[in-house]
Structure formats: structure tokens, C-alpha cells
Design an enzyme around this catalytic site. Structure first.
Site, PDB file in Angstrom:
ATOM      1  N   GLU A   1      15.552   5.435   7.337  1.00  0.00           N
ATOM      2  CA  GLU A   1      15.227   6.853   7.137  1.00  0.00           C
ATOM      3  C   GLU A   1      14.391   7.773   8.104  1.00  0.00           C
ATOM      4  OE1 GLU A   1      12.427   8.411   4.110  1.00  0.00           O
ATOM      5  OE2 GLU A   1      12.220   6.301   3.198  1.00  0.00           O
TER       6      GLU A   1
ATOM      7  N   LYS B   1      13.606  18.386   3.507  1.00  0.00           N
ATOM      8  CA  LYS B   1      13.408  16.892   2.833  1.00  0.00           C
ATOM      9  C   LYS B   1      15.035  17.160   1.360  1.00  0.00           C
ATOM     10  CE  LYS B   1      11.143  14.252  -0.689  1.00  0.00           C
ATOM     11  NZ  LYS B   1       9.950  14.478  -1.841  1.00  0.00           N
TER      12      LYS B   1
ATOM     13  N   ASP C   1      10.202  14.151 -14.137  1.00  0.00           N
ATOM     14  CA  ASP C   1      10.515  14.325 -12.761  1.00  0.00           C
ATOM     15  C   ASP C   1      10.315  12.676 -12.072  1.00  0.00           C
ATOM     16  OD1 ASP C   1      10.064  14.176  -9.608  1.00  0.00           O
ATOM     17  OD2 ASP C   1       8.572  14.644  -8.992  1.00  0.00           O
TER      18      ASP C   1
ATOM     19  N   LYS D   1       4.830   2.933  -4.934  1.00  0.00           N
ATOM     20  CA  LYS D   1       3.328   3.292  -4.251  1.00  0.00           C
ATOM     21  C   LYS D   1       2.908   3.698  -6.196  1.00  0.00           C
ATOM     22  CE  LYS D   1       3.524   6.170  -0.916  1.00  0.00           C
ATOM     23  NZ  LYS D   1       4.711   5.675  -1.271  1.00  0.00           N
TER      24      LYS D   1
HETATM   25  N1  PSU Z   1       7.455   7.557  -0.515  1.00  0.00           N
HETATM   26  C1  PSU Z   1       6.135   6.706   0.760  1.00  0.00           C
HETATM   27  N2  PSU Z   1       6.948   7.682   2.355  1.00  0.00           N
HETATM   28  C2  PSU Z   1       7.686   8.104   2.403  1.00  0.00           C
HETATM   29  C3  PSU Z   1       8.468   8.620   0.876  1.00  0.00           C
HETATM   30  C4  PSU Z   1       8.489   7.806  -0.270  1.00  0.00           C
HETATM   31  O1  PSU Z   1       5.468   6.466   1.173  1.00  0.00           O
HETATM   32  O2  PSU Z   1       7.933   9.131   3.158  1.00  0.00           O
HETATM   33  C5  PSU Z   1       9.879   9.405   0.667  1.00  0.00           C
HETATM   34  C6  PSU Z   1      11.141   8.437   0.861  1.00  0.00           C
HETATM   35  O3  PSU Z   1      11.756   9.747   1.941  1.00  0.00           O
HETATM   36  C7  PSU Z   1      11.602   9.364  -0.409  1.00  0.00           C
HETATM   37  C8  PSU Z   1      10.979   9.808  -0.499  1.00  0.00           C
HETATM   38  O4  PSU Z   1      13.362   8.958  -0.268  1.00  0.00           O
HETATM   39  O5  PSU Z   1       9.806  10.218  -0.307  1.00  0.00           O
HETATM   40  C9  PSU Z   1      11.063  10.378  -2.439  1.00  0.00           C
HETATM   41  O6  PSU Z   1      10.769  11.744  -2.989  1.00  0.00           O
HETATM   42  P1  PSU Z   1      11.124  12.247  -3.956  1.00  0.00           P
HETATM   43  O7  PSU Z   1      10.005  11.584  -4.776  1.00  0.00           O
HETATM   44  O8  PSU Z   1      11.025  13.529  -4.231  1.00  0.00           O
HETATM   45  O9  PSU Z   1      12.088  12.444  -4.632  1.00  0.00           O
HETATM   46 MN    MN Z   2      11.193  14.251  -8.084  1.00  0.00          MN
END
Ligand code: PSU
Ligand code: MN
Length: 300
Positions: free
Chosen positions: A25, A86, A138, A159
Site C-alpha cells: 500500500e 488518503k 468511526d 493497533k
Molecule cells: N495503520 C498503520 N499505518 C497506516 C495505516 C494504518 O499502522 O498507515 C493506514 C492504512 O492505510 C489503513 C488506514 O488502511 O490507515 C486506515 O485509516 P482509517 O482508520 O481512516 O480507515
Molecule cells: Mn475512520
């Protein structure tokens, strides 16, 4: 569909020769790590994939073109340019139609990998159900994508900036199997144990590939999470990282950070509070995931 896609030379050749491919990614490059560690890590990940017998395909959209396989220059561009979006599922059509740049999240990478027939994808951690989601709603679009798009994601778990228990419940509802790579414990990114169990432990790449093949041969569409714990020598102290995450979350609340900004904000604060220790752990676990993904891609 084909008219939107540009393959790198390396990926084109690999497809022609039927070589195993591993998707990587790009949000981790644009929003997940600071410069120049982001570029170094992206290039190292690609090398680890090559060393383990597969071909890397780092995925993004640049000037409205879907890129499957990025050049060094394109990786530099994503790592440095301001205002790279993003990009998740909802963003892909507008980014393409308006000739914009988009760094692919887990969800977007799965969609694009699937278009190209790439079944294995390595990253650091997936998005999930955020703490307090019962009020904020969220929940990362990564989870819905895992529910429907047939790509396996090798990650170091989730995480604890997220609600790990609720994330696992959500994945169960969507029918997404969680395979533990040589472990029965579901890892928590910076540490190898979240306190939760995986659904099934696999004892190596062959075993993992058997389950993936069986799922998709049965027509059971959707993704699989392959949870690969951070190598123990790089694992952080659980109590320490938990306290750091708490601090980072309260900073985010104080500043009113919400929506898609929250994950990048927390990653950056955690890095600052740990004086870079979390970043080193992050890099090591991503490289380890790239290796396991390449091994599984070779078996598939
Ligand atoms: N977790 C990480 N590093 C990252 C992400 C998640 O440790 O860079 C990124 C990934 O691209 C994941 C995105 O798909 O954050 C998720 O974001 P959101 O929670 O806004 O969906
Ligand atoms: Mn989100």
C-alpha cells in the site's frame, strides 16, 4: 477497467511470466511515516519481497492513473508531495476522474490489487473499529473491504489506538477469517499479544495458502487477515506503549481530530512521544510482513 491502469515494467513482466506478486500500500508512505524513512521503508519492503521470490506491486493513483508497481521517483513523489489524498473506496472514482493523486489505504489497495488479480498484500496494520465508535461511528472502510474483496492481507494485527475486541467482532460478522501466522495470539502491532485469540493458527506459508485457496475455490468471496506478530526482538513493552497510546488519544480529543485524520495523527504523536521507538518497531514489522506475504504468494 484496463483503460485506467498502468503497470510498471517489473509488474508487467511478472504477469507475463506468471510470477507471484505481492501488493503493497502507499498510505503508509504518504501518511504513515515521516520522510525519508517512508521512502527507505517502501524500497526495503519491495526488496524483501524480491528476495523471497515474489514481485512487489506498490499501489497508488498518480495524476488520475492507477499505478500497479511504482518507480523510485513515484515513491519519492508520494512521500514528499503535499496534499496527497488518503484514498479509500469512496475516493477512487473522483481521484481518477479529476486526474488527482491518491495514496491507497488497505481498502483501496485491496480493490486495485484484485483488479489486477493480485491475491496477497502486505502492510503494517489494518484500520478497524475506533475506541468510542458507539458515539463516533468511526469504523474503518478497511473492514467492509475485507468482507467482500478476495485479497489476503498480511499485517501485524491491529493497533490498540483501536478497540481490538470490537474490531474482531466486526470481522467475525463479515465472515473474515483471522489466521495467526505461527501464533494463536492476535498481535497488537507494537506488541505480539493483544490478549485476544486468532481464529486459526497456521504453521507456515503452505498451510496459509491451503486455507486461502480453499476459501476462494469454494466461492466464499472476501478477504482474509493473516496476523503476523512483530518479531520479539523488536516488540515494545506493553504497559509503556499502552500509556503512550492513551496520551496520544487524549491529545487527539483535545485538538478535536476526527475522521480520516485520526489514524495519521495518532501514528505521528505516538512516534513523537516514544522519540522514534514506535517508528523503528513499525518498520521492522512491515518488513517482516512483506517477507511472509512473499512466501505465501509463492505457495499460492
Ligand atoms: N495503520 C498503520 N499505518 C497506516 C495505516 C494504518 O499502522 O498507515 C493506514 C492504512 O492505510 C489503513 C488506514 O488502511 O490507515 C486506515 O485509516 P482509517 O482508520 O481512516 O480507515
Ligand atoms: Mn475512520
Amino acid at each position: 477497467m484496463k483503460k485506467f491502469i498502468d503497470y510498471s515494467e517489473e509488474v508487467k513482466k511478472a504477469i507475463g511470466m506468471n510470477k507471484p506478486l505481492v501488493a503493497l500500500e502507499s498510505t503508509i508512505i504518504s501518511h504513515g511515516m515521516p520522510y525519508p524513512k517512508n521512502v527507505e521503508t517502501a524500497l526495503m519492503c519491495e526488496d524483501v519481497v524480491r528476495k523471497n521470490g515474489a514481485v512487489p506491486a506498490t499501489i497508488a493513483i498518480i495524476k488520475g492513473r492507477i499505478k500497479i508497481g511504482l518507480t523510485h521517483e513515484e515513491i519519492e513523489y508520494l512521500a514528499n508531495a503535499k496534499g496527497i489524498l488518503k484514498m479509500s473506496r469512496r475516493d477512487i472514482p473522483a481521484v481518477i476522474a479529476q486526474n488527482q493523486d491518491g495514496a491507497a489505504t488497505v481498502a483501496a489497495t485491496m480493490i486495485i490489487a484484485n483488479l489486477a488479480g493480485i491475491k496477497i498484500f502486505a502492510t503494517g496494520g489494518i484500520g478497524g473499529v475506533h475506541r468510542n465508535a458507539q458515539n463516533t461511528f468511526d469504523i474503518s472502510a478497511d473492514l467492509q473491504e475485507l468482507g467482500k474483496t478476495s485479497v489476503a492481507v498480511v499485517c501485524a494485527g491491529v493497533k490498540s489506538i483501536l478497540d481490538i475486541g470490537l474490531t474482531l467482532e466486526y470481522l467475525e460478522t463479515l465472515g473474515v477469517p483471522i489466521l495467526g501466522y505461527k501464533t494463536e495470539k492476535f498481535p497488537a502491532f507494537y506488541t505480539d499479544d493483544s490478549g485476544y485469540k486468532v481464529d486459526y493458527q497456521v504453521n507456515g506459508a503452505v498451510h496459509a495458502a491451503q486455507i486461502l485457496r480453499t476459501k476462494w475455490e469454494l466461492g466464499l468471496n472476501g478477504g482474509v487477515v493473516i496476523a503476523n506478530p512483530i518479531p520479539s526482538e523488536y516488540s515494545m513493552d506493553k504497559e509503556y506503549i499502552d500509556s503512550v497510546i492513551k496520551k496520544a488519544i487524549s491529545q487527539a480529543e483535545l485538538k478535536g481530530i476526527k475522521g480520516k485524520e485520526i489514524t495519521p495523527f495518532l501514528l505521528e504523536s505516538i512516534k513523537d512521544i516514544t522519540k522514534g521507538e514506535s517508528l523503528s518497531a513499525n518498520i521492522e514489522l512491515v518488513l517482516n510482513n512483506a517477507k511472509v506475504a512473499a512466501m505465501i504468494a509463492c505457495e499460492l
